[in-house]
Design a protein around this motif. Structure first.
Motif, PDB file in Angstrom:
ATOM      1  N   ALA A  82      19.080  10.715  -8.453  1.00 38.49           N
ATOM      2  CA  ALA A  82      19.617   9.499  -9.068  1.00 38.49           C
ATOM      3  C   ALA A  82      18.920   9.152 -10.375  1.00 38.49           C
ATOM      4  CB  ALA A  82      19.497   8.326  -8.100  1.00 38.49           C
ATOM      5  N   ARG A  83      17.702   9.639 -10.559  1.00 35.99           N
ATOM      6  CA  ARG A  83      16.893   9.381 -11.754  1.00 35.99           C
ATOM      7  C   ARG A  83      16.499   7.909 -11.845  1.00 35.99           C
ATOM      8  NH1 ARG A  83      14.938  13.905 -12.380  1.00 35.99           N
ATOM      9  NH2 ARG A  83      14.284  13.408 -14.528  1.00 35.99           N
ATOM     10  N   VAL A  84      16.006   7.391 -10.709  1.00 36.58           N
ATOM     11  CA  VAL A  84      15.543   6.002 -10.628  1.00 36.58           C
ATOM     12  C   VAL A  84      14.344   5.923  -9.688  1.00 36.58           C
ATOM     13  CG1 VAL A  84      17.822   4.964 -11.084  1.00 36.58           C
ATOM     14  CG2 VAL A  84      17.128   5.458  -8.731  1.00 36.58           C
ATOM     15  N   PRO A  85      13.520   4.866  -9.798  1.00 41.28           N
ATOM     16  CA  PRO A  85      12.395   4.686  -8.883  1.00 41.28           C
ATOM     17  C   PRO A  85      12.819   4.006  -7.580  1.00 41.28           C
ATOM     18  CG  PRO A  85      12.352   2.976 -10.545  1.00 41.28           C
ATOM     19  CD  PRO A  85      13.526   3.866 -10.885  1.00 41.28           C
ATOM     20  N   PHE A  86      12.056   4.264  -6.523  1.00 39.01           N
ATOM     21  CA  PHE A  86      12.295   3.606  -5.241  1.00 39.01           C
ATOM     22  C   PHE A  86      11.035   3.708  -4.398  1.00 39.01           C
ATOM     23  CE2 PHE A  86      12.701   7.925  -3.996  1.00 39.01           C
ATOM     24  CZ  PHE A  86      12.534   7.991  -2.611  1.00 39.01           C
ATOM     25  N   PHE A  87      10.986   2.963  -3.310  1.00 39.06           N
ATOM     26  CA  PHE A  87       9.932   3.129  -2.318  1.00 39.06           C
ATOM     27  C   PHE A  87      10.408   2.554  -0.994  1.00 39.06           C
ATOM     28  CE2 PHE A  87       8.963  -0.892  -4.485  1.00 39.06           C
ATOM     29  CZ  PHE A  87       8.670  -1.773  -3.451  1.00 39.06           C
ATOM     30  N   THR A  88       9.706   2.915   0.065  1.00 44.52           N
ATOM     31  CA  THR A  88       9.987   2.389   1.395  1.00 44.52           C
ATOM     32  C   THR A  88       8.706   1.812   1.969  1.00 44.52           C
ATOM     33  OG1 THR A  88       9.551   4.515   2.460  1.00 44.52           O
ATOM     34  CG2 THR A  88      11.824   4.078   1.786  1.00 44.52           C
ATOM     35  N   TYR A  89       8.859   0.864   2.885  1.00 42.05           N
ATOM     36  CA  TYR A  89       7.693   0.288   3.552  1.00 42.05           C
ATOM     37  C   TYR A  89       8.122  -0.310   4.888  1.00 42.05           C
ATOM     38  CZ  TYR A  89       9.162  -4.462   2.198  1.00 42.05           C
ATOM     39  OH  TYR A  89       9.850  -5.646   2.048  1.00 42.05           O
TER      40      TYR A  89
ATOM     41  N   GLY B 292       0.787  -1.219   0.000  1.00 42.60           N
ATOM     42  CA  GLY B 292       0.000   0.000   0.000  1.00 42.60           C
ATOM     43  C   GLY B 292       0.819   1.268   0.000  1.00 42.60           C
ATOM     44  N   VAL B 293       1.991   1.229  -0.663  1.00 45.94           N
ATOM     45  CA  VAL B 293       2.846   2.411  -0.722  1.00 45.94           C
ATOM     46  C   VAL B 293       3.046   2.816  -2.180  1.00 45.94           C
ATOM     47  CG1 VAL B 293       4.022   1.829   1.426  1.00 45.94           C
ATOM     48  CG2 VAL B 293       4.985   1.055  -0.759  1.00 45.94           C
ATOM     49  N   ALA B 294       3.357   4.064  -2.380  1.00 47.43           N
ATOM     50  CA  ALA B 294       3.567   4.590  -3.730  1.00 47.43           C
ATOM     51  C   ALA B 294       5.024   4.403  -4.146  1.00 47.43           C
ATOM     52  CB  ALA B 294       3.202   6.063  -3.781  1.00 47.43           C
ATOM     53  N   VAL B 295       5.224   4.090  -5.413  1.00 54.82           N
ATOM     54  CA  VAL B 295       6.566   4.117  -5.982  1.00 54.82           C
ATOM     55  C   VAL B 295       6.924   5.576  -6.214  1.00 54.82           C
ATOM     56  CG1 VAL B 295       7.987   3.504  -7.972  1.00 54.82           C
ATOM     57  CG2 VAL B 295       6.350   1.841  -7.043  1.00 54.82           C
ATOM     58  N   ARG B 296       8.061   5.975  -5.689  1.00 60.61           N
ATOM     59  CA  ARG B 296       8.518   7.362  -5.795  1.00 60.61           C
ATOM     60  C   ARG B 296       9.664   7.469  -6.795  1.00 60.61           C
ATOM     61  NH1 ARG B 296       9.687   7.732   0.447  1.00 60.61           N
ATOM     62  NH2 ARG B 296      10.520   9.804  -0.020  1.00 60.61           N
ATOM     63  N   TRP B 297      10.032   8.707  -7.099  1.00 58.77           N
ATOM     64  CA  TRP B 297      11.094   8.962  -8.072  1.00 58.77           C
ATOM     65  C   TRP B 297      12.215   9.727  -7.388  1.00 58.77           C
ATOM     66  CZ3 TRP B 297      12.645   7.174 -12.531  1.00 58.77           C
ATOM     67  CH2 TRP B 297      13.518   7.910 -13.335  1.00 58.77           C
ATOM     68  N   ASP B 298      13.430   9.209  -7.479  1.00 59.42           N
ATOM     69  CA  ASP B 298      14.603   9.870  -6.921  1.00 59.42           C
ATOM     70  C   ASP B 298      15.106  10.869  -7.965  1.00 59.42           C
ATOM     71  OD1 ASP B 298      17.266  10.535  -6.209  1.00 59.42           O
ATOM     72  OD2 ASP B 298      17.487   8.679  -5.067  1.00 59.42           O
TER      73      ASP B 298
END
Length: 362
Positions: free
Chosen positions: A301-308, A292-298
């Protein structure tokens, strides 16, 4: 290729000394075999736990590929030059895969690596034993030529990692030996750890003489997906600035029409202690959705990431690659005018990323 996911690349930004003259054939041999258009390599594996193999992607995306490298063979750990099948299907299945690739006008290179013997420095020890034994090298070259004849490969891909730095000259001499032994019309490529300075005693990069290796091979593949790895804190596997710095350094020593930039198709989930979980794109996206978390954009770095937060309360960070991050790196490939890209590995990528390949390289 796999050890690059764990071990560090040489960092820093100190002076590298005067570059050697590129020399060699300037990429002419590769051009004669593959033409002068951008080149797309795809590394190929059998299915892994929870992840599909590469065959379906090879078939479906053949028009956007030029060369596949099945991860099927390595040096035997005893270092006597025996080429042994590892994580490979039967010879009949291997020949079938090669036939299917050839039907689609793809070249297939025979990989020879020194990886996955177990914990410790066994890859380095194997490389040392092998490179210090001329008869072992001759046996390995003979084994490669036999496999080329028996199974129909179009060349050889060398992936010799964590080679002890003191073996630098022997590694270069072995690559030259392979080049000289290959029949006319066969390709030779090598995968190397990226770096932006030449630290001669670095255990991961010190053995690579970029200029000499660049003269010997047709394609020089930078494993530019190891900025953060299984043994580091969380972070991008390949920030855009990191890739840019590694490519700029390589171009000081290797002709640009031989340089191939590695594109990672995987991700890591750090957290909870121990090594991070190795993910393909679909697994990463599904994990974010399930948590239930959103994929974010760095943006940096110009890459996707997320935390949970996991069920046990531990914090997790996931970095991976997607179509957008590949697009950024492909822009860099175009800007530097290098020869193309190499994907580790087929079947793990964001399916939408192939549109970026088609737009920029085909």
């Amino acid at each position: 290729m796999l050890v690059a996911l764990v071990l560090p690349a040489c960092g820093g930004s100190g002076p590298a000394g005067p570059p050697a003259k590129p020399g060699g054939d300037g990429g002419d041999r590769g051009n004669r075999i593959l033409g002068r258009d951008p080149v797309v390599y795809g590394f190929y594996t059998e299915p892994e736990p929870g992840m599909p193999g590469s065959f379906a992607t090879m078939v479906r995306r053949a028009r956007d590929l030029d060369v596949i490298v099945p991860f099927w063979f390595r040096l035997a750990e005893r270092g006597d030059g025996t080429i042994e099948a590892y994580a490979a299907p039967s010879p009949e299945r291997r020949r079938q895969v090669i036939r299917e690739a050839h039907r689609r006008n793809l070249k297939v290179e025979l990989i020879v690596h020194n990886l996955l013997y177990g914990p410790g420095d066994r890859s380095a020890a194997t490389a040392r034993r092998f490179l210090r034994d001329p008869r072992a090298q001759d046996r390995a070259v003979g084994g490669m030529l036999d496999l080329i004849r028996q199974e129909g490969y179009d060349g050889v891909h060398l992936d010799l990692e964590t080679v002890p730095p003191e073996e630098r000259h022997r590694l270069t001499a072995f690559v030259r030996k392979v080049r000289e032994a290959l029949p006319q019309g066969k390709l030779l490529s090598i995968a190397v750890f990226p770096r932006n300075r030449d630290v001669r005693d670095d255990p991961n990069t010190g053995a690579y003489d970029y200029a000499a290796l660049g003269r010997a091979v047709d394609y020089f593949i930078l494993m530019t997906y190891s900025e953060h790895r299984a043994d580091t804190p969380p972070g991008p596997l390949a920030s855009l600035d990191y890739v840019d710095r590694m490519v700029r350094y390589a171009l000081r020593y290797v002709p640009r029409d031989k340089v191939i930039v590695g594109l990672g198709a995987f991700g890591f989930d750090w957290g909870g202690g121990g090594f991070p979980r190795y993910l393909d794109h679909a697994q990463a996206v599904r994990l974010a959705r399930d948590r239930g978390v959103a994929v974010r954009w760095d943006d940096r770095a110009r890459v996707p990431f997320f935390t949970y937060t996991a069920d046990d309360g531990t914090s997790h960070t996931v970095y991976f690659e997607n179509a957008r991050s590949w697009g950024e790196k492909l822009n860099l490939v175009q800007r530097h005018g290098v020869r193309g890209v190499a994907i580790w590995r087929l079947g793990m990528e964001d399916a939408a990323a192939w549109r970026q390949i088609a737009l920029r390289l085909r």
